[in-house]
Design a protein around this motif. Structure first.
Motif, PDB file in Angstrom:
ATOM      1  N   GLY A  49       2.309   9.220   9.472  1.00 27.26           N
ATOM      2  CA  GLY A  49       1.647   9.446  10.741  1.00 27.26           C
ATOM      3  C   GLY A  49       1.128  10.852  10.904  1.00 27.26           C
ATOM      4  N   GLY A  50       0.403  11.070  11.975  1.00 28.06           N
ATOM      5  CA  GLY A  50      -0.286  12.328  12.212  1.00 28.06           C
ATOM      6  C   GLY A  50       0.606  13.488  12.579  1.00 28.06           C
ATOM      7  N   LEU A  51       1.874  13.258  12.811  1.00 27.07           N
ATOM      8  CA  LEU A  51       2.762  14.362  13.172  1.00 27.07           C
ATOM      9  C   LEU A  51       3.108  15.249  11.970  1.00 27.07           C
ATOM     10  CD1 LEU A  51       5.192  12.650  15.688  1.00 27.07           C
ATOM     11  CD2 LEU A  51       3.383  14.285  16.158  1.00 27.07           C
ATOM     12  N   GLY A  52       2.556  14.926  10.809  1.00 32.28           N
ATOM     13  CA  GLY A  52       2.852  15.730   9.627  1.00 32.28           C
ATOM     14  C   GLY A  52       2.251  17.122   9.709  1.00 32.28           C
ATOM     15  N   TYR A  53       1.160  17.282  10.438  1.00 32.41           N
ATOM     16  CA  TYR A  53       0.529  18.589  10.582  1.00 32.41           C
ATOM     17  C   TYR A  53       0.725  19.088  12.004  1.00 32.41           C
ATOM     18  CZ  TYR A  53      -1.886  18.189   6.108  1.00 32.41           C
ATOM     19  OH  TYR A  53      -2.188  18.092   4.788  1.00 32.41           O
ATOM     20  N   THR A  54       1.878  19.563  12.309  1.00 27.60           N
ATOM     21  CA  THR A  54       2.127  20.130  13.637  1.00 27.60           C
ATOM     22  C   THR A  54       2.566  21.568  13.480  1.00 27.60           C
ATOM     23  OG1 THR A  54       4.412  19.339  13.624  1.00 27.60           O
ATOM     24  CG2 THR A  54       2.770  17.929  14.668  1.00 27.60           C
ATOM     25  N   ARG A  55       2.285  22.350  14.476  1.00 25.65           N
ATOM     26  CA  ARG A  55       2.709  23.749  14.442  1.00 25.65           C
ATOM     27  C   ARG A  55       4.120  23.875  14.966  1.00 25.65           C
ATOM     28  NH1 ARG A  55      -2.317  27.484  16.283  1.00 25.65           N
ATOM     29  NH2 ARG A  55      -2.849  27.958  14.139  1.00 25.65           N
ATOM     30  N   GLY A  56       4.890  24.723  14.299  1.00 23.34           N
ATOM     31  CA  GLY A  56       6.274  24.909  14.693  1.00 23.34           C
ATOM     32  C   GLY A  56       6.361  25.976  15.656  1.00 23.34           C
ATOM     33  N   GLU A  65      -1.062  19.330  -2.533  1.00 18.91           N
ATOM     34  CA  GLU A  65      -1.955  19.052  -1.412  1.00 18.91           C
ATOM     35  C   GLU A  65      -2.195  17.549  -1.298  1.00 18.91           C
ATOM     36  OE1 GLU A  65      -5.382  18.023   0.737  1.00 18.91           O
ATOM     37  OE2 GLU A  65      -5.403  17.960  -1.443  1.00 18.91           O
ATOM     38  N   TYR A  66      -2.394  16.889  -2.427  1.00 16.38           N
ATOM     39  CA  TYR A  66      -2.582  15.436  -2.446  1.00 16.38           C
ATOM     40  C   TYR A  66      -1.350  14.726  -1.885  1.00 16.38           C
ATOM     41  CZ  TYR A  66      -2.816  10.724  -4.371  1.00 16.38           C
ATOM     42  OH  TYR A  66      -2.801   9.362  -4.516  1.00 16.38           O
ATOM     43  N   CYS A  67      -0.171  15.148  -2.320  1.00 19.36           N
ATOM     44  CA  CYS A  67       1.060  14.515  -1.854  1.00 19.36           C
ATOM     45  C   CYS A  67       1.278  14.742  -0.358  1.00 19.36           C
ATOM     46  CB  CYS A  67       2.256  15.018  -2.659  1.00 19.36           C
ATOM     47  SG  CYS A  67       2.247  14.433  -4.359  1.00 19.36           S
ATOM     48  N   ALA A  68       0.964  15.926   0.120  1.00 16.84           N
ATOM     49  CA  ALA A  68       1.110  16.202   1.554  1.00 16.84           C
ATOM     50  C   ALA A  68       0.146  15.348   2.358  1.00 16.84           C
ATOM     51  CB  ALA A  68       0.864  17.682   1.830  1.00 16.84           C
ATOM     52  N   ARG A  69      -1.079  15.212   1.873  1.00 14.30           N
ATOM     53  CA  ARG A  69      -2.077  14.406   2.581  1.00 14.30           C
ATOM     54  C   ARG A  69      -1.668  12.928   2.620  1.00 14.30           C
ATOM     55  NH1 ARG A  69      -6.382  13.043  -0.444  1.00 14.30           N
ATOM     56  NH2 ARG A  69      -6.219  15.027  -1.518  1.00 14.30           N
ATOM     57  N   GLU A  70      -1.184  12.418   1.488  1.00 14.04           N
ATOM     58  CA  GLU A  70      -0.758  11.026   1.444  1.00 14.04           C
ATOM     59  C   GLU A  70       0.485  10.789   2.293  1.00 14.04           C
ATOM     60  OE1 GLU A  70      -2.344   8.357  -0.050  1.00 14.04           O
ATOM     61  OE2 GLU A  70      -3.941   9.830  -0.238  1.00 14.04           O
ATOM     62  N   ALA A  71       1.393  11.745   2.322  1.00 19.37           N
ATOM     63  CA  ALA A  71       2.594  11.602   3.152  1.00 19.37           C
ATOM     64  C   ALA A  71       2.223  11.550   4.629  1.00 19.37           C
ATOM     65  CB  ALA A  71       3.564  12.749   2.883  1.00 19.37           C
ATOM     66  N   VAL A 131       0.841  -1.206   0.000  1.00 22.40           N
ATOM     67  CA  VAL A 131       0.000   0.000   0.000  1.00 22.40           C
ATOM     68  C   VAL A 131       0.875   1.255   0.000  1.00 22.40           C
ATOM     69  CG1 VAL A 131      -1.707   1.297   1.327  1.00 22.40           C
ATOM     70  CG2 VAL A 131      -1.917  -1.179   1.113  1.00 22.40           C
ATOM     71  N   VAL A 132       1.958   1.222   0.753  1.00 24.83           N
ATOM     72  CA  VAL A 132       2.867   2.369   0.800  1.00 24.83           C
ATOM     73  C   VAL A 132       3.534   2.558  -0.552  1.00 24.83           C
ATOM     74  CG1 VAL A 132       4.962   3.267   1.859  1.00 24.83           C
ATOM     75  CG2 VAL A 132       3.226   2.181   3.275  1.00 24.83           C
ATOM     76  N   ARG A 133       3.979   1.472  -1.166  1.00 22.49           N
ATOM     77  CA  ARG A 133       4.596   1.571  -2.503  1.00 22.49           C
ATOM     78  C   ARG A 133       3.611   2.131  -3.516  1.00 22.49           C
ATOM     79  NH1 ARG A 133       6.798  -3.668  -1.463  1.00 22.49           N
ATOM     80  NH2 ARG A 133       5.323  -4.525  -2.953  1.00 22.49           N
ATOM     81  N   ASN A 134       2.348   1.701  -3.423  1.00 23.65           N
ATOM     82  CA  ASN A 134       1.321   2.190  -4.341  1.00 23.65           C
ATOM     83  C   ASN A 134       1.087   3.687  -4.149  1.00 23.65           C
ATOM     84  OD1 ASN A 134      -0.705   2.142  -6.254  1.00 23.65           O
ATOM     85  ND2 ASN A 134      -2.269   1.522  -4.800  1.00 23.65           N
ATOM     86  N   LYS A 135       1.005   4.135  -2.901  1.00 19.56           N
ATOM     87  CA  LYS A 135       0.809   5.569  -2.632  1.00 19.56           C
ATOM     88  C   LYS A 135       1.988   6.379  -3.159  1.00 19.56           C
ATOM     89  CE  LYS A 135      -2.155   5.225   1.384  1.00 19.56           C
ATOM     90  NZ  LYS A 135      -2.971   6.265   1.949  1.00 19.56           N
ATOM     91  N   LEU A 136       3.202   5.893  -2.928  1.00 18.96           N
ATOM     92  CA  LEU A 136       4.382   6.605  -3.421  1.00 18.96           C
ATOM     93  C   LEU A 136       4.407   6.651  -4.944  1.00 18.96           C
ATOM     94  CD1 LEU A 136       7.093   5.314  -0.947  1.00 18.96           C
ATOM     95  CD2 LEU A 136       6.139   7.619  -1.067  1.00 18.96           C
ATOM     96  N   ALA A 137       4.017   5.554  -5.585  1.00 17.58           N
ATOM     97  CA  ALA A 137       3.981   5.524  -7.055  1.00 17.58           C
ATOM     98  C   ALA A 137       2.987   6.534  -7.600  1.00 17.58           C
ATOM     99  CB  ALA A 137       3.635   4.119  -7.537  1.00 17.58           C
TER     100      ALA A 137
END
Length: 79
Positions: free
Chosen positions: A72-79, A61-67, A7-13
């Motif tokens: 994991g959920g730490l992708g959207y954290t405030r700095g 936006e799609y790539c950020a959401r998939e990443a 699934v991860v390989r498919n998302k990256l592709a």
């Protein structure tokens, strides 16, 4: 390892495919900007550039959401 999951390989592709297509479109637009006459640019290139910008926004936006889904959920954290 994360890459061993299909699934991860498919998302990256899918992300790579979208980014490569966008990159080709941006390269074509840059070539047109360098080779067309100035008046030609004003008439012909504006709509295409607006579409390129809108599509780039959607792709990134799609790539950020998939990443975030992959890493994991730490992708959207405030700095």
């Amino acid at each position: 390892r994360l890459i061993d999951h299909p699934v991860v390989r498919n998302k990256l592709a899918h992300m790579i495919t979208k980014i490569e297509g966008l990159h080709a479109w941006a390269e074509q637009a840059a070539h047109q900007l360098n080779t067309m006459a100035e008046m030609e640019l004003f008439i012909l290139i504006g709509g295409g550039m607006a579409l390129l910008k809108a599509h780039a926004t959607q792709v990134f936006e799609y790539c950020a959401r998939e990443a975030v889904q992959i890493f994991g959920g730490l992708g959207y954290t405030r700095g």
